[in-house]
Design a protein around this motif. Structure first.
Motif, short mmCIF file in Angstrom:
data_model
loop_
_atom_site.label_atom_id
_atom_site.label_comp_id
_atom_site.label_asym_id
_atom_site.label_seq_id
_atom_site.Cartn_x
_atom_site.Cartn_y
_atom_site.Cartn_z
N THR A 190 -17.17 -12.89 -37.93
CA THR A 190 -15.91 -12.17 -37.67
C THR A 190 -15.58 -12.15 -36.19
O THR A 190 -14.42 -12.32 -35.79
N TYR A 191 -16.58 -11.95 -35.34
CA TYR A 191 -16.34 -11.96 -33.90
C TYR A 191 -15.87 -13.34 -33.44
O TYR A 191 -15.02 -13.46 -32.55
N ALA A 192 -16.43 -14.38 -34.04
CA ALA A 192 -16.02 -15.74 -33.69
C ALA A 192 -14.56 -15.97 -34.08
O ALA A 192 -13.80 -16.61 -33.33
N ILE A 193 -14.17 -15.44 -35.24
CA ILE A 193 -12.78 -15.57 -35.67
C ILE A 193 -11.85 -14.86 -34.68
O ILE A 193 -10.81 -15.40 -34.29
N LEU A 194 -12.22 -13.64 -34.28
CA LEU A 194 -11.40 -12.91 -33.33
C LEU A 194 -11.32 -13.63 -31.99
O LEU A 194 -10.25 -13.68 -31.35
N PHE A 195 -12.45 -14.20 -31.54
CA PHE A 195 -12.43 -14.92 -30.27
C PHE A 195 -11.55 -16.17 -30.38
O PHE A 195 -10.82 -16.51 -29.45
N LEU B 17 -4.51 -11.52 -43.86
CA LEU B 17 -5.27 -11.34 -42.62
C LEU B 17 -6.61 -10.67 -42.86
O LEU B 17 -7.57 -10.88 -42.09
N ASN B 18 -6.73 -9.89 -43.93
CA ASN B 18 -7.98 -9.19 -44.21
C ASN B 18 -9.12 -10.16 -44.49
O ASN B 18 -10.29 -9.83 -44.28
N PHE B 19 -8.81 -11.34 -44.97
CA PHE B 19 -9.85 -12.35 -45.19
C PHE B 19 -10.52 -12.72 -43.87
O PHE B 19 -11.73 -12.96 -43.81
N PHE B 20 -9.74 -12.77 -42.81
CA PHE B 20 -10.26 -13.19 -41.51
C PHE B 20 -10.74 -12.01 -40.67
O PHE B 20 -11.64 -12.16 -39.84
N ILE B 21 -10.11 -10.84 -40.86
CA ILE B 21 -10.49 -9.64 -40.09
C ILE B 21 -10.73 -8.52 -41.09
O ILE B 21 -9.90 -7.63 -41.27
N PHE C 291 -12.74 -5.98 -29.40
CA PHE C 291 -12.37 -7.39 -29.47
C PHE C 291 -10.96 -7.55 -30.02
O PHE C 291 -10.17 -8.37 -29.53
N ALA C 292 -10.64 -6.79 -31.06
CA ALA C 292 -9.30 -6.86 -31.63
C ALA C 292 -8.25 -6.41 -30.63
O ALA C 292 -7.18 -7.00 -30.52
N ALA D 49 -12.70 -5.98 -41.09
CA ALA D 49 -12.99 -4.65 -40.56
C ALA D 49 -11.67 -3.89 -40.38
O ALA D 49 -10.82 -4.30 -39.60
N GLY D 50 -11.50 -2.78 -41.13
CA GLY D 50 -10.24 -2.04 -41.12
C GLY D 50 -9.76 -1.63 -39.74
O GLY D 50 -8.60 -1.86 -39.39
N PRO D 51 -10.62 -1.00 -38.91
CA PRO D 51 -10.17 -0.60 -37.58
C PRO D 51 -9.70 -1.79 -36.74
O PRO D 51 -8.70 -1.69 -36.02
N ALA D 52 -10.42 -2.91 -36.84
CA ALA D 52 -10.03 -4.10 -36.06
C ALA D 52 -8.70 -4.65 -36.53
O ALA D 52 -7.85 -5.05 -35.73
N GLN D 53 -8.49 -4.66 -37.85
CA GLN D 53 -7.22 -5.15 -38.38
C GLN D 53 -6.07 -4.24 -37.96
O GLN D 53 -4.98 -4.72 -37.63
N ALA D 54 -6.32 -2.94 -37.96
CA ALA D 54 -5.28 -2.01 -37.52
C ALA D 54 -4.90 -2.28 -36.07
O ALA D 54 -3.72 -2.32 -35.72
N MET D 55 -5.92 -2.45 -35.23
CA MET D 55 -5.67 -2.68 -33.81
C MET D 55 -4.98 -4.01 -33.57
O MET D 55 -4.22 -4.17 -32.62
N THR D 56 -5.24 -5.00 -34.43
CA THR D 56 -4.67 -6.33 -34.25
C THR D 56 -3.22 -6.40 -34.75
O THR D 56 -2.36 -6.98 -34.09
N THR D 57 -2.96 -5.81 -35.90
CA THR D 57 -1.67 -6.03 -36.56
C THR D 57 -0.64 -4.92 -36.38
O THR D 57 0.56 -5.20 -36.33
N MET D 58 -1.08 -3.67 -36.29
CA MET D 58 -0.12 -2.58 -36.24
C MET D 58 0.78 -2.61 -35.01
O MET D 58 1.96 -2.25 -35.10
#
Length: 481
Positions: free
Chosen positions: A26-31, A386-390, A342-343, A392-401
């Motif tokens: 997951t960290y690699a995907i975010l990077f 996007l949940n398939f790639f991220i 990271f997100a 982690a709920g908090p990370a997805q919130a920080m990325t998409t919201m």
């Protein structure tokens, strides 16, 4: 150069066939997303919207039709790595919130009260199989919508599997009545600080607002899940060959230790009862603080810490054991805590490169002709993808919201609907995607092959998706705020 003969080729082919695609970390995907975003700052035309403060609500709003191009500000290679500590700084309140709550619940778990309470409850249901599944799922759903339980449910899976097998069901049933109960609550999310709480903070909404609407949807989601699992369990009990893991169950049929193992967990002491009073009272106090005193992340964190330490003292843990358990609990959530930073780094790159509003503008251009309901559904399916790639709920919130909020403003969809689309998109697919660490942990502990679980659960996921879609359409039609 020596070429392999046909026999050698045939010997090599099985090895090639054995190679499987390995999902990146997951960290690699975010990077990788960070690299893409940095590259986009050299390609996309930078631009910005004007923003203003709504005096009535205090929210920062995007001014419609104010988008204009600005001077380019491309992100350098070194800037990418600077974005990570900057993202950690920007999201520090959430990062440490997750760490500290993990520590508090690490102390509570060390007392043994949670394991003993759940084991006692399910043992009491032996011989009452028709009640076992709904009661278990209701209990675990409470953990889902209050503290966002996911990975924490792993410790209860062996108890659920043992009980299910002891009462004529299979491991799928035992796993489902725990994990899908928690998932129903997680999706409902009425008091979930890790998904709804973070998303509402980003959207500048009152914490846990929209509780009544979420509660009604939660009841529908949970009822459907209980019916689905109970129906499957009844079929298996009547005809064991109907189990999707029938071959595995045949191999496990000789295991006679399940009842004894469960009984060993189920000693519920007076101290355990006191700890449950602290937990229930603490959660109730948090709800009161949120709605009556305007509590937010700082106050909730402090309350959870008090709850954890008090539970440790009541559980007769030594001071050293309390804080060792605190560290263990924090470690358990290190993955979810740091991933938020990271997100956030992705947002830092988009903002510094002045293309976040460009992305927003482009998204608005694509969906501006949709109805309000179509916009909400589009957001929901985007979040599900996007949940398939991220995962982690908090990370997805920080990325998409930060992107979805201005989109909702510009298209006249309430921010609460944007949060609903996020929480349903994030929560529903967690029970089927292979990138979910919690799901793969459940299956590993229960000894259930992933493909067998998919065969069991896919219709439930489809049903939940339909329920969420209808809920979003209703939320738009009633103008939920």
């Amino acid at each position: 150069m020596i070429k392999p003969n046909q026999k050698q080729k045939n010997q090599l082919e099985p090895e090639k066939r054995k190679r499987k695609f390995i999902m990146p970390h997951t960290y690699a995907i975010l990077f990788f997303i960070m690299l893409l975003c940095a590259g986009a700052t050299y390609i996309l035309t930078p631009g910005e919207y004007d923003r203003e403060i709504d005096e009535a609500t205090g929210n920062t709003l995007v001014v419609n039709d104010s988008y204009s191009s600005v001077e380019a500000s491309p992100i350098s290679f070194f800037d990418i790595f600077q974005a990570i500590p900057l993202g950690m700084q920007d999201a520090a309140d959430i990062v440490f919130f997750i760490f500290l709550i993990g520590g508090a619940f690490g102390i509570i778990r060390a007392t043994g009260a949670l394991e003993a309470g759940v084991a006692k409850a399910v043992i009491k249901l032996e011989g009452k199989e028709k009640l076992m599944i709904p009661i278990s799922m209701i209990i675990f759903s409470i953990a889902g919508f209050t503290i966002g339980s996911a990975e924490e449910m792993i410790i209860f899976v062996p108890i659920g599997v043992a009980l299910a097998r002891a009462t004529g069901f299979d491991a799928i049933t035992g796993t489902a009545m725990i994990t899908l109960g928690a998932a129903s609550g997680f999706i409902g999310g009425m008091l979930n600080p890790f998904t709804v709480g973070i998303a509402q903070e980003i959207a500048e909404l009152q914490l846990f607002s929209g509780f009544a609407f979420r509660f009604v949807v939660y009841l529908v989601l949970l009822t459907f899940a209980i019916w689905y699992v109970s129906r499957y369990a009844s079929r298996v009990k009547n005809d064991p060959s109907k189990s999707v893991i029938y071959e595995i169950e045949l191999k496990e049929a000789h295991n006679s230790k399940s009842k004894e193992e469960m009984t060993a967990f189920s000693t519920l002491s007076f101290r355990h009862h006191l700890i449950f009073v602290v937990i229930i009272g603490g959660l109730g106090f948090n709800v009161y603080g949120v709605f009556q005193w305007g509590w937010f992340i700082t106050e909730l964190t402090a309350s959870f810490l008090i709850m954890g330490i008090l539970a440790g003292l009541l559980g007769k843990l030594s001071i050293n054991r309390i804080f060792d358990s605190f560290i263990d609990g924090a470690k358990a959530l290190a993955f979810g805590s740091l991933i938020v930073g990271f997100a956030r780094a992705i947002l830092v790159i988009l903002e510094e490169g002045k293309i976040i509003d460009t992305i927003t503008f482009s998204l608005v251009e694509v969906i501006q002709n949709f109805s309000d309901g179509g916009t909400a559904i589009g957001m929901f399916f985007s979040q599900s993808f996007l949940n398939f790639f991220i995962p982690a709920g908090p990370a997805q919130a920080m990325t998409t919201m930060p992107i979805m909020v201005p989109v909702s403003d510009l298209l006249g969809v309430s921010r609460q609907v944007a949060v609903l689309a996020f929480q349903y998109g994030d929560g529903i697919t967690n029970s089927i995607i292979p990138t979910s660490a919690a799901l793969m942990g459940y299956l590993a502990i229960a000894g259930i092959p992933y493909e067998k679980w998919v065969k069991f659960v896919w219709k439930l996921i489809l049903g939940w998706t339909v329920i969420a879609t209808v809920a979003l359409l209703i939320a738009v039609s009633i103008g939920i705020e």
